[in-house]
Design a protein around this motif. Structure first.
Motif, short mmCIF file in Angstrom:
data_model
loop_
_atom_site.label_atom_id
_atom_site.label_comp_id
_atom_site.label_asym_id
_atom_site.label_seq_id
_atom_site.Cartn_x
_atom_site.Cartn_y
_atom_site.Cartn_z
N MET A 181 6.06 9.89 3.28
CA MET A 181 5.35 9.16 4.33
C MET A 181 4.81 10.14 5.37
SD MET A 181 6.83 6.10 6.78
CE MET A 181 7.52 5.27 5.38
N THR A 182 3.61 9.91 5.83
CA THR A 182 3.05 10.82 6.82
C THR A 182 3.78 10.68 8.15
OG1 THR A 182 1.44 9.21 7.59
CG2 THR A 182 0.78 10.60 5.74
N ILE A 183 3.58 11.68 9.02
CA ILE A 183 4.19 11.63 10.35
C ILE A 183 3.71 10.40 11.10
CG2 ILE A 183 4.33 12.79 12.57
CD1 ILE A 183 4.16 15.45 11.08
N LEU A 184 2.40 10.07 10.97
CA LEU A 184 1.85 8.93 11.68
C LEU A 184 2.45 7.63 11.18
CD1 LEU A 184 -0.20 7.80 13.68
CD2 LEU A 184 -1.91 7.81 11.85
N TYR A 188 2.87 -2.46 2.92
CA TYR A 188 1.70 -1.62 3.23
C TYR A 188 0.55 -2.03 2.33
CZ TYR A 188 -0.91 2.59 4.56
OH TYR A 188 -1.85 3.46 5.06
N ARG A 189 -0.64 -2.14 2.91
CA ARG A 189 -1.83 -2.42 2.09
C ARG A 189 -2.65 -1.14 1.95
NH1 ARG A 189 -5.80 -2.98 6.19
NH2 ARG A 189 -5.12 -4.15 8.04
N TYR A 190 -3.19 -0.98 0.75
CA TYR A 190 -3.88 0.26 0.43
C TYR A 190 -5.33 0.29 0.90
CZ TYR A 190 0.03 1.32 -2.72
OH TYR A 190 1.26 1.58 -3.25
N ALA A 191 -5.87 -0.85 1.25
CA ALA A 191 -7.28 -0.92 1.64
C ALA A 191 -7.40 -1.49 3.05
CB ALA A 191 -8.06 -1.77 0.64
N TYR A 225 -8.70 3.85 10.81
CA TYR A 225 -7.32 3.80 11.29
C TYR A 225 -6.29 4.15 10.21
CZ TYR A 225 -7.79 -0.85 9.19
OH TYR A 225 -8.04 -1.89 8.32
N GLN A 226 -6.65 4.10 8.94
CA GLN A 226 -5.78 4.54 7.87
C GLN A 226 -6.35 5.85 7.32
OE1 GLN A 226 -6.17 0.76 5.57
NE2 GLN A 226 -3.97 0.94 5.26
N SER A 227 -5.63 6.93 7.52
CA SER A 227 -6.13 8.21 7.03
C SER A 227 -6.01 8.26 5.51
CB SER A 227 -5.35 9.37 7.65
OG SER A 227 -4.02 9.38 7.17
N HIS A 228 -6.85 9.04 4.89
CA HIS A 228 -6.79 9.22 3.43
C HIS A 228 -5.42 9.78 3.03
CE1 HIS A 228 -8.04 10.17 -0.65
NE2 HIS A 228 -7.60 11.41 -0.47
N GLN A 286 -0.30 9.15 0.34
CA GLN A 286 1.15 9.35 0.37
C GLN A 286 1.89 8.07 0.00
OE1 GLN A 286 2.65 12.14 0.75
NE2 GLN A 286 4.77 11.68 1.32
N MET A 287 1.44 6.94 0.52
CA MET A 287 2.08 5.66 0.21
C MET A 287 1.91 5.32 -1.27
SD MET A 287 3.60 4.61 2.93
CE MET A 287 3.96 2.91 2.56
N ARG A 288 0.72 5.54 -1.79
CA ARG A 288 0.47 5.26 -3.21
C ARG A 288 1.34 6.11 -4.13
NH1 ARG A 288 -3.97 2.64 -5.36
NH2 ARG A 288 -5.53 1.81 -3.92
N SER A 289 1.50 7.36 -3.78
CA SER A 289 2.18 8.30 -4.67
C SER A 289 3.70 8.23 -4.57
CB SER A 289 1.72 9.73 -4.38
OG SER A 289 2.04 10.10 -3.04
#
Length: 404
Positions: free
Chosen positions: A1-4, A294-297, A308-311, A316-319
């Protein structure tokens, strides 16, 4: 998970509470798995947080058949939403279209934790519940394309789909929560041993009618489970920026709540079963269930989400947290099916969706006369209508037969 993303999740947890484990593969096999009998698994210690009640048990029992069915349903939902994305971009689908890609463990987990005669009502991210509650994939696509085969005969679109036990699909943020409360009132009035599962998003949690519904449900001890699908964003606003209290399961001082890792299908099902027992079997009244997911789109197809959702966050969430990869790991890791068998199920889901798309495209658009149907309950239509003033009366002879 990202820091954000990690920081946003931290803000959603009460002070002094354990950090919820947001992962898709955190449940562990207890002893050994069986192909024909239920077997025990241990849910991660940090999968639940509780407010004014005990948390669900960390020991759950599952079967090979149920896990494979869950996997099949999740793959079908994922493929269906991906196809809808493509059809929208190709301009086959117009208007509003909200997809649930990434949130499959919530819808499927709910379905496997409730009774077929329970009722479910949701906001506009509703496509999965249609096929889980009696509809077909072709009926969903028919509705999205505005065709006669649609679940609402092509007149409702993405946000207005219904089955006998799924009461919509509603487009006004938070407005369906009192409706779900009313359905639970009817269930109690009739003496039914069922509950209504009323879903809303973290963005809808601040609506006044939601608070009013909470109050009435508690006053009357209604069998309603309020489920907050917290995907961390209300449209494009993160939960900590929109909510003074982002601990959604603690929102009502008189209603207990459970927060669950909504990316793990087994943890989600366990929490839903707990909530249903609370409301139906134990008759303790309403309870709030917050599914952190979490939604991916973006919020809808008109929102790319990139502002607002960084790539990096989505990747990271997908993987690392994908719910389908999580249950896939359970099934294969516990020796319940091989990678080839799972790949075959995925292919079947893809074929089912592809066939449904073609069936929907081949269906005709609703005829003009359908403008006058589905307005009144059967037998209650009137061929006389009042105009703008009391003296202005209109007669519709073609409706006269439908009134009889």
């Amino acid at each position: 998970m990202t820091i954000l993303a990690h920081a946003r999740l931290l803000r959603a947890i009460p002070r002094g509470a354990r950090l919820i484990q947001l992962g898709a593969d955190t449940t562990k096999l207890r002893d050994s798995a069986h192909h024909s009998e239920p077997f025990a698994v241990n849910i991660h210690d940090d999968s639940f947080n509780a407010f004014k009640c005990d948390p669900p048990s960390l020991e759950a029992h599952v079967t090979r058949e149920e896990l494979l069915n869950m996997y099949r349903q999740m793959q079908t939902i994922r493929r269906m939403e991906m196809a809808a994305d493509g059809l929208y971009k190709s301009r086959f689908i117009r208007g509003f279209c909200h997809l649930s890609t990434g949130q499959e463990a919530v819808s499927v987990g709910i379905e496997h934790g409730i009774d077929r005669n329970d009722r479910v009502i949701s906001a506009y991210r509703c496509h999965p519940y249609v096929i889980l509650r009696g509809g077909t994939v072709a009926q969903v696509f028919g509705e999205l394309l505005g065709r006669k085969i649609g679940i609402s005969h092509g007149k409702g679109g993405s946000m207005h789909m219904f089955t006998e036990t799924f009461r919509g699909g509603h487009g006004i943020v938070g407005a369906h929560v009192p409706v779900g409360t009313g359905i639970a009132f009817a269930q109690k009035y009739r003496g039914e041993d069922n509950a209504t599962f009323t879903l809303y998003g973290d963005g809808a949690s601040n609506q006044g009618q939601v608070a009013e519904a909470f109050n009435m449900a508690k006053l009357w001890g209604l069998p309603v489970v309020f489920i907050c699908e917290n995907n961390l964003y209300g449209i494009g606003t993160s939960s900590e920026r929109s909510s003074a209290n982002s601990e959604y399961y603690t929102r009502v001082d008189t209603i207990p709540g459970i927060q669950v890792n909504g990316m793990d299908i087994i943890a989600t099902r366990q929490a839903v079963q707990y909530a249903r027992k609370w409301a139906v079997e134990d008759k303790k009244g309403p309870i709030i269930l917050e599914c952190v997911t979490y939604r991916y789109a973006g919020h809808s197809m008109s929102d790319p989400g990139t502002a607002y959702q960084s790539h990096e966050e989505v990747k990271q969430m997908r993987s690392t947290k994908d719910p389908i990869r999580g249950i896939e790991g359970y099934i294969e890791g516990w020796g319940l099916a091989s990678a080839d068998e799972l790949k075959e199920i995925e292919k079947e889901a893809k074929a089912t969706v592809s066939e449904a798309v073609e069936e929907a495209k081949a269906s005709p658009e609703p005829p003009d006369e359908d403008l006058w149907t589905d307005i009144y309950h059967n037998g209650e239509a009137s061929h006389i209508g009042r105009g703008r003033e009391r003296k202005e009366v209109h007669f519709y002879p073609f409706l006269e037969n439908r009134a009889n």
